[in-house]
Design a protein around this motif. Structure first.
Motif, short mmCIF file in Angstrom:
data_model
loop_
_atom_site.label_atom_id
_atom_site.label_comp_id
_atom_site.label_asym_id
_atom_site.label_seq_id
_atom_site.Cartn_x
_atom_site.Cartn_y
_atom_site.Cartn_z
N UNK A 23 0.85 -1.19 0.00
CA UNK A 23 0.00 0.00 0.00
C UNK A 23 0.88 1.25 0.00
N UNK A 24 0.58 2.16 -0.88
CA UNK A 24 1.37 3.39 -0.95
C UNK A 24 1.01 4.31 0.21
N UNK A 25 1.78 5.39 0.33
CA UNK A 25 1.50 6.38 1.35
C UNK A 25 1.73 7.75 0.74
N UNK A 26 0.65 8.42 0.44
CA UNK A 26 0.71 9.73 -0.18
C UNK A 26 0.74 9.63 -1.68
N UNK A 94 -7.96 3.37 -2.11
CA UNK A 94 -7.49 3.24 -0.73
C UNK A 94 -6.94 1.84 -0.48
N UNK A 95 -6.48 1.63 0.73
CA UNK A 95 -5.83 0.37 1.09
C UNK A 95 -6.79 -0.81 1.01
N UNK A 116 2.90 -4.45 3.33
CA UNK A 116 3.90 -3.40 3.35
C UNK A 116 3.15 -2.07 3.34
N UNK A 117 3.38 -1.26 4.38
CA UNK A 117 2.73 0.04 4.50
C UNK A 117 3.53 0.87 5.50
N UNK A 124 -0.81 -1.06 10.71
CA UNK A 124 -1.78 -1.77 11.54
C UNK A 124 -3.17 -1.80 10.90
N UNK A 125 -3.57 -0.68 10.33
CA UNK A 125 -4.87 -0.61 9.65
C UNK A 125 -4.89 -1.56 8.46
N UNK A 126 -3.82 -1.55 7.67
CA UNK A 126 -3.75 -2.41 6.48
C UNK A 126 -3.74 -3.89 6.85
#
Length: 188
Positions: A23-26, A94-95, A116-117, A124-126
């Motif tokens: 999952x990407x971030x931003x 979204x994730x 991977x996040x 934790x959410x993912x």
């Protein structure tokens, strides 16, 4: 006798498959951003470790990180793009979309996953989302601190720091309580 197993070498047939959900971030207009580069690097390390442990990783990655992986000649089995989003009409990816796509890609045969996040809250959410989709999480793969992207080019305000991410999480939770989808709110 014909071998009916596609795309697998003899060695790979005896390796246990595991899905790596990235999952990407931003997001910036010109990806990958520095955080997604670090997530890509972490993914590369995890793939190598999984292979040493006898796994054959199936990589499902959000497009921002997948772009970095491609630039570094790391195979991605399924790239998740905005067209894969199911939430609302704004096309916000979204994730959960990434995890849903991973489950659809590997089917029910693959039970184990590495997520991977960003380790600050997002990981934790993912992992929780992945568990809801029936994956058993291998959580002994360390994800380094990948930080935040506070540059003006960052399109998602909540990815610019810890306080912003905590605020965003609160806004999304309130939205869930009142049954309004607030994911991606305020994205430029």
């Amino acid at each position: 006798m014909f071998d009916l197993l596609p795309r697998r070498t003899r060695r790979e047939r005896f390796m246990k498959e595991i899905v790596v959900i990235v999952c990407s971030f931003g997001e910036r207009a010109d990806e990958p951003n520095p955080v997604n580069m670090r997530l890509g690097s972490a993914t590369r390390g995890i793939i190598n470790e999984l292979r040493k442990k006898g796994y054959e990783p199936i990589v499902v990655a959000q497009w921002e990180v997948a772009r970095w992986l491609d630039q570094h000649q790391i195979h991605v089995d399924r790239v998740v793009r905005a067209k894969d989003a199911i939430r609302g009409t704004n096309g916000y990816l979204d994730s959960e979309d990434v995890t849903r796509t991973a489950r659809a890609h590997v089917g029910l045969e693959v039970e184990e996953a590495v997520v991977v996040a960003n380790p600050f809250i997002h990981l934790g959410v993912c992992r929780g989302i992945a568990r809801r989709y029936g994956f058993t999480i291998m959580d002994d793969m360390p994800i380094p601190n990948v930080g935040f992207d506070n540059a003006p080019e960052q399109l998602q305000w909540w990815c610019k720091g810890k306080a912003r991410l905590l605020s965003y999480g609160t806004i999304v939770k309130v939205g869930e309580l009142v049954k309004i989808d607030l994911h991606g709110i305020g994205e430029r």
